[in-house]
Motif scaffolding. Structure first.
Motif, short mmCIF file in Angstrom:
data_model
loop_
_atom_site.label_atom_id
_atom_site.label_comp_id
_atom_site.label_asym_id
_atom_site.label_seq_id
_atom_site.Cartn_x
_atom_site.Cartn_y
_atom_site.Cartn_z
N SER A 15 0.91 -1.33 0.11
CA SER A 15 -0.01 0.11 -0.05
C SER A 15 0.91 1.08 -0.04
O SER A 15 0.49 2.06 -0.75
CB SER A 15 -1.03 -0.26 1.09
OG SER A 15 -0.18 0.16 2.47
N ILE A 16 1.92 1.29 0.79
CA ILE A 16 2.89 2.53 0.70
C ILE A 16 3.55 2.70 -0.60
O ILE A 16 3.80 3.74 -1.09
CB ILE A 16 3.85 2.28 1.75
CG1 ILE A 16 3.30 2.29 3.08
CG2 ILE A 16 5.08 3.24 1.80
CD1 ILE A 16 4.04 1.92 4.35
N ALA A 19 1.02 4.08 -2.92
CA ALA A 19 0.94 5.65 -2.22
C ALA A 19 2.26 6.39 -2.95
O ALA A 19 2.03 7.54 -3.67
CB ALA A 19 0.86 5.78 -1.04
N LEU A 22 1.66 7.01 -6.55
CA LEU A 22 0.77 8.11 -7.12
C LEU A 22 1.36 9.53 -6.59
O LEU A 22 0.95 10.68 -7.15
CB LEU A 22 -0.41 7.78 -5.83
CG LEU A 22 -1.42 6.55 -6.34
CD1 LEU A 22 -2.55 6.51 -5.21
CD2 LEU A 22 -2.16 7.06 -7.61
N ASN A 23 2.21 9.53 -5.64
CA ASN A 23 2.77 10.93 -5.35
C ASN A 23 3.55 11.28 -6.34
O ASN A 23 3.81 12.58 -6.86
CB ASN A 23 3.75 10.72 -4.25
CG ASN A 23 2.97 11.22 -2.66
OD1 ASN A 23 1.94 11.13 -2.53
ND2 ASN A 23 3.73 11.84 -2.19
N TRP A 38 -0.57 11.26 -0.97
CA TRP A 38 -0.94 9.95 -0.89
C TRP A 38 -0.11 9.30 0.14
O TRP A 38 -0.55 8.64 0.98
CB TRP A 38 -0.99 9.25 -2.14
CG TRP A 38 -1.88 9.74 -3.06
CD1 TRP A 38 -1.82 10.47 -4.32
CD2 TRP A 38 -3.21 9.47 -3.01
NE1 TRP A 38 -3.00 10.98 -4.81
CE2 TRP A 38 -3.84 10.31 -4.10
CE3 TRP A 38 -4.24 8.83 -2.31
CZ2 TRP A 38 -5.28 10.47 -4.18
CZ3 TRP A 38 -5.53 8.90 -2.46
CH2 TRP A 38 -6.12 9.63 -3.66
N ALA A 39 1.16 9.26 -0.06
CA ALA A 39 2.12 8.54 0.96
C ALA A 39 2.04 9.16 2.23
O ALA A 39 1.85 8.21 3.42
CB ALA A 39 3.64 8.75 0.42
N VAL A 42 -1.38 7.68 3.64
CA VAL A 42 -1.30 6.10 3.84
C VAL A 42 -0.61 5.77 4.95
O VAL A 42 -0.78 5.15 5.91
CB VAL A 42 -0.77 5.31 2.44
CG1 VAL A 42 -0.22 3.96 2.93
CG2 VAL A 42 -1.71 5.42 1.49
N SER A 141 -6.05 16.57 0.48
CA SER A 141 -5.73 15.45 1.35
C SER A 141 -6.83 14.89 2.31
O SER A 141 -7.30 13.93 2.47
CB SER A 141 -4.34 15.42 1.85
OG SER A 141 -3.57 15.40 0.93
N TRP A 145 -9.07 11.73 2.26
CA TRP A 145 -9.14 11.03 3.51
C TRP A 145 -10.67 10.34 3.72
O TRP A 145 -10.67 9.01 4.26
CB TRP A 145 -9.03 11.84 4.71
CG TRP A 145 -8.78 10.62 6.05
CD1 TRP A 145 -10.05 10.57 6.89
CD2 TRP A 145 -7.79 10.05 6.44
NE1 TRP A 145 -9.40 9.89 7.84
CE2 TRP A 145 -7.95 9.36 7.60
CE3 TRP A 145 -6.55 9.70 5.79
CZ2 TRP A 145 -7.40 8.35 8.23
CZ3 TRP A 145 -5.55 8.82 6.61
CH2 TRP A 145 -6.04 8.32 7.82
N LEU A 148 -10.15 7.37 1.24
CA LEU A 148 -9.03 6.41 1.64
C LEU A 148 -9.19 5.63 2.69
O LEU A 148 -8.99 4.39 3.07
CB LEU A 148 -7.75 7.30 1.77
CG LEU A 148 -6.54 6.59 1.72
CD1 LEU A 148 -6.06 5.88 0.57
CD2 LEU A 148 -5.26 7.39 2.10
#
Length: 162
Positions: A15-16, A19, A22-23, A38-39, A42, A141, A145, A148
């Motif tokens: 998942s990281i 993220a 995505l960043n 994103w990072a 997460v 963000s 959230w 997410l």
């Protein structure tokens, strides 16, 4: 142990990694200033959900990877993300009891803190000037959230990450 005997670290790291991708995803110039962190989101989620697995050290590593991927001064994002995760980890039991809307507001505040730390360090090291674009990703963000959090929660429950 997670589902199928696989280590929970694999699922958290996956998942990281998503993220981080995505960043660094290339975006039109209009979206650059409002693209969510994103990072950071997460890592914040995992620090709230499983603080025994994701802590300040994990935040430092993810922040350092962000520094490398974004080509920024090494340690700037790492320090900012570590400070945020320290604040989250110190209050994870309270944060768990808040509604998603309250968490979104706090995530936005934490990410404003993150961006101000990054700005302050960049100001000290590179002599940059402040603009509102530094903190606009915090607001988007906070909105993301709301989406997410349930996605990562169902991911955590599906793979039985504890």
């Amino acid at each position: 142990m997670a589902k199928n005997g696989t280590s929970p670290w694999w699922y958290i790291n996956a998942s990281i990694l998503v993220a981080l991708i995505l960043n660094i995803m290339p975006l039109p110039i209009q979206l650059k200033g409002i693209w969510p962190d994103w990072a950071a989101m997460v890592v914040i989620y995992w620090a709230i959900a499983v603080p025994q697995r994701v802590n300040i050290g994990t935040a430092w590593i993810v922040g350092f990877l962000l520094d490398i991927l974004l080509g920024t001064v090494l340690g700037v994002n790492a320090l900012g993300l570590s400070i945020v995760v320290f604040a989250v980890s110190s209050n994870f039991q309270k944060l768990r009891n808040f509604t998603v809307w309250q968490q979104a507001a706090l995530v936005g505040i934490f990410l404003v803190l993150f961006h101000l730390v990054v700005f302050w360090l960049n100001r000290f090291l590179l002599n940059v000037n402040f603009s509102f674009e530094y903190i606009t990703p915090s607001f988007t963000s906070a909105l993301f959230w709301l989406w997410l959090f349930p996605v990562l929660r169902s991911y955590r429950r599906r793979f039985k990450i504890r």
